[in-house]
Write a protein that holds these residues in place. Structure first.
Motif, PDB file in Angstrom:
ATOM      1  N   ILE A  82      14.490  19.232   1.802  1.00 39.58           N
ATOM      2  CA  ILE A  82      13.877  18.840   0.555  1.00 39.58           C
ATOM      3  C   ILE A  82      14.450  19.804  -0.684  1.00 39.58           C
ATOM      4  O   ILE A  82      14.185  19.100  -1.740  1.00 39.58           O
ATOM      5  N   ALA A  83      14.676  20.950  -0.583  1.00 42.49           N
ATOM      6  CA  ALA A  83      15.150  21.981  -1.446  1.00 42.49           C
ATOM      7  C   ALA A  83      15.778  21.240  -2.577  1.00 42.49           C
ATOM      8  O   ALA A  83      15.847  21.784  -3.902  1.00 42.49           O
ATOM      9  N   PRO A  84      17.133  20.401  -2.402  1.00 44.49           N
ATOM     10  CA  PRO A  84      17.652  19.932  -3.402  1.00 44.49           C
ATOM     11  C   PRO A  84      17.169  19.117  -4.376  1.00 44.49           C
ATOM     12  O   PRO A  84      17.536  19.276  -5.647  1.00 44.49           O
ATOM     13  N   LEU A  85      15.865  18.583  -4.064  1.00 46.23           N
ATOM     14  CA  LEU A  85      14.963  17.909  -5.086  1.00 46.23           C
ATOM     15  C   LEU A  85      14.168  18.690  -5.670  1.00 46.23           C
ATOM     16  O   LEU A  85      13.637  18.364  -6.602  1.00 46.23           O
ATOM     17  N   GLY A  86      13.693  19.806  -4.956  1.00 51.56           N
ATOM     18  CA  GLY A  86      12.523  20.697  -5.672  1.00 51.56           C
ATOM     19  C   GLY A  86      11.911  21.434  -4.493  1.00 51.56           C
ATOM     20  O   GLY A  86      12.130  21.291  -3.421  1.00 51.56           O
ATOM     21  N   ARG A  87      10.879  22.023  -4.945  1.00 49.42           N
ATOM     22  CA  ARG A  87      10.126  22.981  -3.907  1.00 49.42           C
ATOM     23  C   ARG A  87       8.939  22.077  -3.192  1.00 49.42           C
ATOM     24  O   ARG A  87       8.229  21.466  -3.923  1.00 49.42           O
ATOM     25  N   PHE A  88       8.981  22.391  -1.828  1.00 49.37           N
ATOM     26  CA  PHE A  88       7.948  21.700  -1.123  1.00 49.37           C
ATOM     27  C   PHE A  88       7.141  22.568  -0.085  1.00 49.37           C
ATOM     28  O   PHE A  88       7.716  23.458   0.352  1.00 49.37           O
ATOM     29  N   GLU A  89       5.990  22.604  -0.363  1.00 49.99           N
ATOM     30  CA  GLU A  89       5.061  23.541   0.213  1.00 49.99           C
ATOM     31  C   GLU A  89       4.199  22.932   1.187  1.00 49.99           C
ATOM     32  O   GLU A  89       3.285  21.978   0.919  1.00 49.99           O
ATOM     33  N   PRO A  90       4.650  22.833   2.639  1.00 49.24           N
ATOM     34  CA  PRO A  90       3.849  22.071   3.658  1.00 49.24           C
ATOM     35  C   PRO A  90       2.324  22.647   3.675  1.00 49.24           C
ATOM     36  O   PRO A  90       2.062  23.737   3.768  1.00 49.24           O
ATOM     37  N   GLU A  91       1.501  21.765   4.162  1.00 47.76           N
ATOM     38  CA  GLU A  91       0.185  22.218   4.219  1.00 47.76           C
ATOM     39  C   GLU A  91      -0.322  21.791   5.748  1.00 47.76           C
ATOM     40  O   GLU A  91      -1.118  22.632   6.360  1.00 47.76           O
ATOM     41  N   ALA A  92       0.122  20.761   6.164  1.00 46.93           N
ATOM     42  CA  ALA A  92      -0.427  19.944   7.477  1.00 46.93           C
ATOM     43  C   ALA A  92       0.556  19.162   8.223  1.00 46.93           C
ATOM     44  O   ALA A  92       0.941  18.207   7.127  1.00 46.93           O
ATOM     45  N   VAL A  93       0.755  19.240   9.604  1.00 50.68           N
ATOM     46  CA  VAL A  93       1.617  18.174  10.143  1.00 50.68           C
ATOM     47  C   VAL A  93       0.697  17.186  10.441  1.00 50.68           C
ATOM     48  O   VAL A  93      -0.290  17.359  11.209  1.00 50.68           O
ATOM     49  N   LEU A  94       0.477  15.863  10.064  1.00 50.63           N
ATOM     50  CA  LEU A  94      -0.223  14.658  10.257  1.00 50.63           C
ATOM     51  C   LEU A  94       0.127  14.046  11.395  1.00 50.63           C
ATOM     52  O   LEU A  94      -0.507  13.162  12.195  1.00 50.63           O
ATOM     53  N   ARG A  95       1.830  13.820  11.624  1.00 52.17           N
ATOM     54  CA  ARG A  95       2.183  13.178  12.934  1.00 52.17           C
ATOM     55  C   ARG A  95       3.623  13.655  13.384  1.00 52.17           C
ATOM     56  O   ARG A  95       4.321  14.118  12.473  1.00 52.17           O
ATOM     57  N   ARG A  96       3.751  13.904  14.660  1.00 48.68           N
ATOM     58  CA  ARG A  96       5.026  14.355  15.078  1.00 48.68           C
ATOM     59  C   ARG A  96       5.255  13.736  16.244  1.00 48.68           C
ATOM     60  O   ARG A  96       4.342  13.553  17.151  1.00 48.68           O
ATOM     61  N   GLY A  97       6.578  13.042  16.246  1.00 42.56           N
ATOM     62  CA  GLY A  97       6.712  12.283  17.412  1.00 42.56           C
ATOM     63  C   GLY A  97       8.175  12.043  17.791  1.00 42.56           C
ATOM     64  O   GLY A  97       8.864  12.344  16.916  1.00 42.56           O
ATOM     65  N   GLU A  98       8.629  11.087  18.572  1.00 42.84           N
ATOM     66  CA  GLU A  98      10.026  10.754  18.705  1.00 42.84           C
ATOM     67  C   GLU A  98      10.676  10.152  17.560  1.00 42.84           C
ATOM     68  O   GLU A  98      11.839  10.377  17.374  1.00 42.84           O
ATOM     69  N   ASP A  99       9.806   9.447  16.828  1.00 43.48           N
ATOM     70  CA  ASP A  99      10.444   8.331  16.047  1.00 43.48           C
ATOM     71  C   ASP A  99      10.254   8.750  14.276  1.00 43.48           C
ATOM     72  O   ASP A  99      10.827   8.483  13.708  1.00 43.48           O
ATOM     73  N   ARG A 100       9.133   9.690  14.140  1.00 40.79           N
ATOM     74  CA  ARG A 100       9.004  10.155  12.709  1.00 40.79           C
ATOM     75  C   ARG A 100       8.371  11.636  12.934  1.00 40.79           C
ATOM     76  O   ARG A 100       7.517  11.973  13.785  1.00 40.79           O
ATOM     77  N   LEU A 101       8.209  12.135  11.591  1.00 40.95           N
ATOM     78  CA  LEU A 101       7.512  13.421  11.452  1.00 40.95           C
ATOM     79  C   LEU A 101       6.799  13.133  10.006  1.00 40.95           C
ATOM     80  O   LEU A 101       7.499  12.758   8.972  1.00 40.95           O
ATOM     81  N   VAL A 102       5.565  13.323  10.027  1.00 42.01           N
ATOM     82  CA  VAL A 102       4.719  13.206   8.710  1.00 42.01           C
ATOM     83  C   VAL A 102       3.938  14.368   8.531  1.00 42.01           C
ATOM     84  O   VAL A 102       3.194  14.931   9.301  1.00 42.01           O
ATOM     85  N   VAL A 103       4.296  14.987   7.316  1.00 43.46           N
ATOM     86  CA  VAL A 103       3.754  16.115   6.540  1.00 43.46           C
ATOM     87  C   VAL A 103       2.967  16.099   5.293  1.00 43.46           C
ATOM     88  O   VAL A 103       3.724  15.631   4.550  1.00 43.46           O
ATOM     89  N   ALA A 104       1.931  16.763   5.202  1.00 45.71           N
ATOM     90  CA  ALA A 104       1.145  16.835   3.950  1.00 45.71           C
ATOM     91  C   ALA A 104       1.522  17.761   3.428  1.00 45.71           C
ATOM     92  O   ALA A 104       1.870  19.086   3.860  1.00 45.71           O
TER      93      ALA A 104
END
Length: 306
Positions: free
Chosen positions: A17-39
């Motif tokens: 994500i760095a080319p777009l700006g600073r991302f600070e992850p807080e919590a992984v909401l979902r992790r699986g074979e088809d997707r990763l979702v992070v708040a």
């Protein structure tokens, strides 16, 4: 791009994500074979980052296009939709607004009967707003939905429950001649319209988890929403309309989402199809199975009396 995100670290996600700006992850909401979702936070804004494995570029671009399409109607007011803030198609990655509030399903569990009726009606209002500008007249093909029921694997059901599911399909078949060619409205709609994909913040109702443009009969989305409510009710027995608790049925239809003809013909049929789908899908979950069994019996009882 890999086919799984089980090994993707938050540090790697930040670097993407760095080319777009600073991302600070807080919590992984979902992790699986088809997707990763992070708040987390992106440029100081609360966001949810989604990264898709397969067909990632196409999926995030379709998501962005759909959310941009509804923004003119749903950026302000009490009926709103999450924004897409940015996408990185090369990584199958989308940065989405993190909406306030709690899932509508959670809000309904603690609501009084009057509050529940108001929120269920508001969900119908939300779907009506979402679809207002992209609708078209169509004709119903009930045999298609019966075929979907017939194709499902009911091998996990007990003999008694398999007979109940068969009775439901037979009830749907019996309605095919009367409903073939019935007028209905198709619309570009949410595609997975449930109380889990709406958030209530005490004032506004927010939509989340849209995947892209999805054209469906409005009555199909309404049926899914109503059956999903039935899956999660804990308050015992009550009067039913086509298997759905009467108060939820009436409150949702007060939104005016469906014409009277659709509400009395196509919707009950598609509720039956949705009950069949969910009964097989959720059969391993005892509480949901029991609730659906009661709902199916209610649907069949009403079918007998007309």
């Amino acid at each position: 791009m890999t086919d799984t995100f089980e090994a993707e670290t938050e540090t790697e996600l930040v670097a993407r994500i760095a080319p777009l700006g600073r991302f600070e992850p807080e919590a992984v909401l979902r992790r699986g074979e088809d997707r990763l979702v992070v708040a987390g936070r992106f440029a100081g804004t609360r966001v949810v980052v989604k990264r898709f494995a397969r067909d990632g570029a196409a999926r995030v671009l379709a998501l962005q296009e759909e959310l941009d399409a509804v923004m003119p109607e749903m950026a302000t007011g009490r009926l709103r939709m999450m924004r897409c803030l940015a996408v990185l198609p090369e990584h199958g990655l989308a940065i989405l607004q993190r909406v306030p509030g709690v899932p509508l399903q959670d809000a309904l569990e603690g609501a009084s009967p009057e509050e529940r009726a108001g929120l269920v009606r508001m969900a119908g209002d939300w779907l009506r707003r979402y679809t207002d500008t992209r609708r078209r007249e169509a004709r119903f093909g009930p045999r298609h939905w019966v075929a979907r029921c017939e194709a499902r694997d009911a091998g996990a059901l007990s003999a008694e429950d398999a007979a109940l599911a068969d009775s439901l399909v037979a009830g749907l078949r019996a309605r095919v001649p009367a409903l073939r060619g019935a007028p209905l409205i198709r619309a570009a709609t949410h595609g997975d319209f449930t109380a889990a994909n709406l958030h209530w913040d005490g004032e506004c109702l927010w939509g989340v988890d849209v995947q892209g443009e999805s054209w469906l009969p409005l009555a199909k989305e309404a049926a899914l929403f109503l059956v999903w409510l039935e899956l999660r009710r804990d308050d015992g027995e009550g009067a039913r309309i086509h298997g759905i608790r009467a108060e939820d049925w009436k409150a949702f239809l007060r939104s005016g989402l469906l014409s009277r003809a659709e509400a009395e013909g196509v919707l009950p049929f598609l509720v039956g199809e949705a009950l069949h789908h969910q009964f097989i899908r959720a059969y391993a979950h005892a509480r949901q199975r029991d609730r659906l069994r009661d709902a199916i019996r209610g649907w069949l009882d009403q079918a007998k009396t007309g």
